[in-house]
Structure formats: structure tokens, C-alpha cells
Design a protein around this motif. Sequence first.
Motif, PDB file in Angstrom:
ATOM      1  N   LYS B 307       0.817  -1.228   0.000  1.00 29.75           N
ATOM      2  CA  LYS B 307       0.000   0.000   0.000  1.00 29.75           C
ATOM      3  C   LYS B 307       0.848   1.274   0.000  1.00 29.75           C
ATOM      4  O   LYS B 307       0.421   2.295  -0.536  1.00 29.75           O
ATOM      5  CB  LYS B 307      -0.963  -0.020   1.180  1.00 29.75           C
ATOM      6  CG  LYS B 307      -2.021  -1.086   0.961  1.00 29.75           C
ATOM      7  CD  LYS B 307      -3.099  -1.136   1.989  1.00 29.75           C
ATOM      8  CE  LYS B 307      -4.146  -2.157   1.539  1.00 29.75           C
ATOM      9  NZ  LYS B 307      -5.194  -2.389   2.501  1.00 29.75           N
ATOM     10  N   VAL B 346      -7.082   3.776  -0.313  1.00 29.25           N
ATOM     11  CA  VAL B 346      -6.033   2.766  -0.503  1.00 29.25           C
ATOM     12  C   VAL B 346      -5.963   1.864   0.733  1.00 29.25           C
ATOM     13  O   VAL B 346      -5.918   0.639   0.626  1.00 29.25           O
ATOM     14  CB  VAL B 346      -4.654   3.430  -0.755  1.00 29.25           C
ATOM     15  CG1 VAL B 346      -3.563   2.382  -0.867  1.00 29.25           C
ATOM     16  CG2 VAL B 346      -4.692   4.290  -2.008  1.00 29.25           C
ATOM     17  N   ARG B 348      -8.268   1.226   2.813  1.00 25.12           N
ATOM     18  CA  ARG B 348      -9.492   0.443   2.960  1.00 25.12           C
ATOM     19  C   ARG B 348      -9.593  -0.651   1.899  1.00 25.12           C
ATOM     20  O   ARG B 348     -10.416  -1.523   1.984  1.00 25.12           O
ATOM     21  CB  ARG B 348     -10.680   1.406   2.831  1.00 25.12           C
ATOM     22  CG  ARG B 348     -11.836   1.073   3.730  1.00 25.12           C
ATOM     23  CD  ARG B 348     -12.797   2.213   3.793  1.00 25.12           C
ATOM     24  NE  ARG B 348     -13.225   2.669   2.484  1.00 25.12           N
ATOM     25  CZ  ARG B 348     -13.881   3.800   2.284  1.00 25.12           C
ATOM     26  NH1 ARG B 348     -14.155   4.590   3.289  1.00 25.12           N
ATOM     27  NH2 ARG B 348     -14.271   4.153   1.088  1.00 25.12           N
ATOM     28  N   GLY B 349      -8.770  -0.520   0.847  1.00 28.94           N
ATOM     29  CA  GLY B 349      -8.795  -1.542  -0.214  1.00 28.94           C
ATOM     30  C   GLY B 349      -9.575  -1.113  -1.419  1.00 28.94           C
ATOM     31  O   GLY B 349     -10.581  -1.724  -1.759  1.00 28.94           O
ATOM     32  N   GLY B 350      -9.154  -0.032  -2.073  1.00 33.68           N
ATOM     33  CA  GLY B 350      -9.778   0.406  -3.323  1.00 33.68           C
ATOM     34  C   GLY B 350     -11.131   1.024  -3.108  1.00 33.68           C
ATOM     35  O   GLY B 350     -11.477   1.443  -2.010  1.00 33.68           O
ATOM     36  N   SER B 351     -11.943   1.021  -4.174  1.00 34.97           N
ATOM     37  CA  SER B 351     -13.239   1.708  -4.107  1.00 34.97           C
ATOM     38  C   SER B 351     -14.360   0.704  -3.898  1.00 34.97           C
ATOM     39  O   SER B 351     -15.432   0.829  -4.448  1.00 34.97           O
ATOM     40  CB  SER B 351     -13.450   2.514  -5.383  1.00 34.97           C
ATOM     41  OG  SER B 351     -13.229   1.686  -6.490  1.00 34.97           O
ATOM     42  N   ILE B 352     -14.085  -0.341  -3.110  1.00 34.77           N
ATOM     43  CA  ILE B 352     -15.091  -1.388  -2.887  1.00 34.77           C
ATOM     44  C   ILE B 352     -16.378  -0.786  -2.318  1.00 34.77           C
ATOM     45  O   ILE B 352     -17.468  -1.041  -2.808  1.00 34.77           O
ATOM     46  CB  ILE B 352     -14.554  -2.466  -1.907  1.00 34.77           C
ATOM     47  CG1 ILE B 352     -13.404  -3.206  -2.571  1.00 34.77           C
ATOM     48  CG2 ILE B 352     -15.632  -3.426  -1.490  1.00 34.77           C
ATOM     49  CD1 ILE B 352     -12.625  -4.107  -1.657  1.00 34.77           C
TER      50      ILE B 352
END
Lengths: 80, 476
Positions: B307, B346, B348-352
Motif C-alpha cells: 500500500k 487505498v 481500505r482496499g480500493g473503491s469497494i
Amino acid sequence: MDRKAIGDKIQVILVKVLKHDRFEMHDELTATMVEGWDSLTHMAIIAEIEKEFSVQFKLKELNKLRNMGTLLDLVQSKLN
Amino acid sequence: MYFHSILFAPFLFFLFFVYHFVLPKTQKGQNLLLLLGSLAFLGLNDLKSCGIILITGLINFAAVKKMSQLAEGNLKKYVFYLGCAANIGVLGYYKYLGTLLSGIQSIFQGQSTNTLTDIIIPIGLSFYTFQLLAYWIDVYNEEIEPETNPLDFGVFILYFPKMLSGPIELYQKFSPQIKLPRQFDTALTTDGLRQFMWGFFKKTVISTHCLSFYAIAFPEGQTHAGLVVLLGGMLNIIYIYADFSGYSDMACGLSKLFGIRLTNNFASPFFSTNISEFWKRWHVSLSSWIMLYVFTPLSFILRRHNKVGVIVSIVTSFVLVGIWHGATSNYIVFGLLHGLFFIPLVLRGGSINASNSSTSAFSSSTKMFGTFMLIALTSLFFRDVPVRQTLQEITSIITSGQLNVPTALFHGATNMLYWLLIIACFVVEYIQRRHEHALCIAILPTWKRWLTYAIVLCIIFFFSSYPSDHFIYVQF
């Protein structure tokens, strides 16, 4: 290693990085069809694939990927 | 002579008429007319720009062709680096050198006597340079074949609808459209006229009235504090949007009249629920360029840093977006902040979360409003005021506790009408957000279409004004 085995390992990597399994593996699968597989997560997936199969990609090769089928072919070509 | 000036109408009519109804429908003839028309358009705006762009364009054409003929190896690599450096050098000389030298002089002497700040940047140079850089990179990487026809290459770099302020077109997307003769297409022409009309409305009505409201709320030469800063930010970003998306709609619409589709630069950006979505919808041709040629290679190099690598890549990319606008600290801070806004996404893991279908309407609206306010406040860095002052003003929204909104903004029936028009513009854009532009109304019955045209034209006729004759992004 056959394509099926490569696909299974990539599926595990996708689940690990994207933290969900709401997708089905097939040759026509593209990043836009998978929730969360975007530019922010793409290189993390690539790095995991490289680690898993002990291979190294070139950016030129990645730019030519069109779908899961082409990714499987690329990994297989690196392993042979 | 911009798209909304009186002189442009006969120029366009003449070109359109000859292109479709006088010339034989040959690829060469049509491209020659487009090239001559584009040179005339650019020459009428600024003859010097026309000369610089023509000369550098020819050099680039020959150099890229030559580079592609070289065998893989160091020589080819050096020619490639030299070509990219030369293009960046030309842009740097016109756009950044003056600012940098005066900055250095100010640091050491307290004031600047540098005359290089008087250099006028050729029209569209930033857009033009980015197109050429992409062309160099793609030919070098063997993604595309180099253009062999100087006429077609000339149309690619000089095509007048995209010359002033983009969109930044990639050769592989633009070129196939000019390789065959173009037939007159009634549906495409009508759609182009509708898009042009909507762009004209945003530029001459919404943008101009937002600017006058902004001048009342935020008079120049003062430091502002309290709630008015929030209002100033909102008016500023709506002004920039109406001006630039108005220009872009006009450019795309005009291009359709000649049978060529350009990249749609805006896709209802104010209805984004996070910063990542916003940049997929705002100045799309620039953000896609940065994504392809800066973020992707950088994040590839840093991919083993997880990340942290993504964050470094994204912040660097957005600082570059800031610098693309100008070399002053204002734009750099603007880019830096936008890069930093990505960090939570980023981590949180992208734009999920953004695409989660179970998100409630209330939650989406809150996120949309929050994103809009972030964008609005950072737009204040686009002003010609010191960074420190802008930061003070933004902080004062919370610290000062002043609820000072100028009441003059809401006085009188005329002002209220202008507010209604601004709101109506965004209501229409929201309803039409899944379409290419707000006036995609081909499926409506004829009477409804004509009623829409009549309403938009009446609004333009009665409420348009021309306090400024330029587009904001022409300066970039």
C-alpha cells in the motif's frame, strides 16, 4: 502447471487481496467485472501473482492483458 | 476567436458546408480541409502559437518515424528519452521557466525582476505536449505503429475542436476515425449540435453568473473567514466546472459535426461518492493520461511495497496533475491534497465501498456532499492568492464561527432566477447522468425535443452574458 491449477491459485489471490469471492473465474473475466479490482488494487494482485508463481512480469506484458484468459496464458508462458 | 464568439459562427458554417457538401468525399480532401481550417483557427487566435506548434509538430512527426526504424537497443532508447525531454523542455520553457526563475529570484533578492514571466504560452501547448508524449511512449513501446502520413499527423495534433483546451486525445483512439472518408451522418450531427448547445448554455449562462456571484461573495484582495469561505469554494468549483465542461461539450459537439468523436471530458463529476470516482469523471482525458503514463508505471515499479507503493504513486501522480496546471505552490498544494485524499481509499482496499449496491440513498447523498465539499474547498487553491491565506481561510470555517453570507447574493428577482438556473442545470445533469451529455434526448418525441431546444435557446438569448471572452483552461 496446467491452466486450471494456475486459475485456481489466482482465484485465491483475488479473494485474499479484494476480500470477497463475488466473482466467477473464466477466460473472459475482466477487472471491471470484479468489484474492487481497480487501479488501486491491480498492482497488489500482480505482485501476489509474481510471488506465488515466482515469476517476473514486464509492464509491456501487463499492458497487453485483455482478460483473465490472457493473464493465464502469460503466467503459463513464464512457467514453461 | 473562441467557440462562443460571433466570428466563430461563419468560420464553422463555411468549414462544415465545404466539408460535407462541396468537397468530394475523399479521406485526403477531408483531412486537408480539416488541417487548413485548424491552421486558420489557430492562426486567427495566435499566429505565433500556430508557427511553434506547426514546427514542433513536424519535428516530432519525423523524429518518431525515425526512432521506430531503429533496432532495439541503447540508441533507440536515447532517441526516445531525447524526444520526450525535448517536448517537456519546450513546455517547460514556455510554461514553467519564468515562474521558477522569479521564485528563485524572490528567495534571494526579495523581489523578482525576471522578464521571462512575460513569455506567453502558445495556445493549447500543455494539451498538445501530453498528446505528443503519449504518442512517443506508445510508439517506443510498440503499442502503435508511427504515423507515416504527415497530413493525417497534422490533423491529429492540430484538429481545431480540441486545440484550445483538449480533450487530450490518444493517437490510437483518434487516428482510426480520420483514416476513412466521413459521410454526413444526420443523427451524429444533430447530437453534436445538442451537445454544443448545452456547452454553450453552461459557458455563457451558468459559468458567467457563478463568476459574478463569486465576485460578490469573495471580493478580490481580501482575506475571508467563516461560512462565506464554504460558499466561495462552492461557487468557484461550479464556475470552473461550468466553464471547462461547457468548453468540452462544445468541443465534442463541434467535432461530431465533422464525424469525429472526441473523449468526453466530464461525466457528472459532482455526483461522485468518493475522490477516486470524482477523478474518473472530472477532466477524464487528463486523469486517464496520468493513470496510463504516470501512475501505472510508477505503481508497477513500487508494487512490492504494497500500500505504501500505491500511496507514493498516487500522491506523485496528483502532484504532477497540480504541476500540469502551473508551477506555483497553489497548484502543487492542490495536487498534493487530492493525492492525500486517496489514502483512506487505498488503506481500505480500493473503491469497494463506493460500488456497494446495498449503500442507502441517504448514505450516498452524504458521501456525494462530502466529496463535493472537499473538491469545492480545494478549488480555492486555483486562485492567485498565497497558499497560507487559503489555508487560513479554510481553517476559519470551523474556527471563526462567523455565519457571514452576503445577502446581496439573494436580493432581487434576477439573482433568484440565476440561482434557479444554476440549480436547474444540475438537476438536468443529474437526471441525464448516465448519458454522454445532458441533452441526449434523441429518444424523446419530436415536440418534446423541440420544446427543449426552444427553452434552452430562450435561456441563452435572455440570460447569457460575456464578462470574459476566454475559457479558464486555455491558460493551462
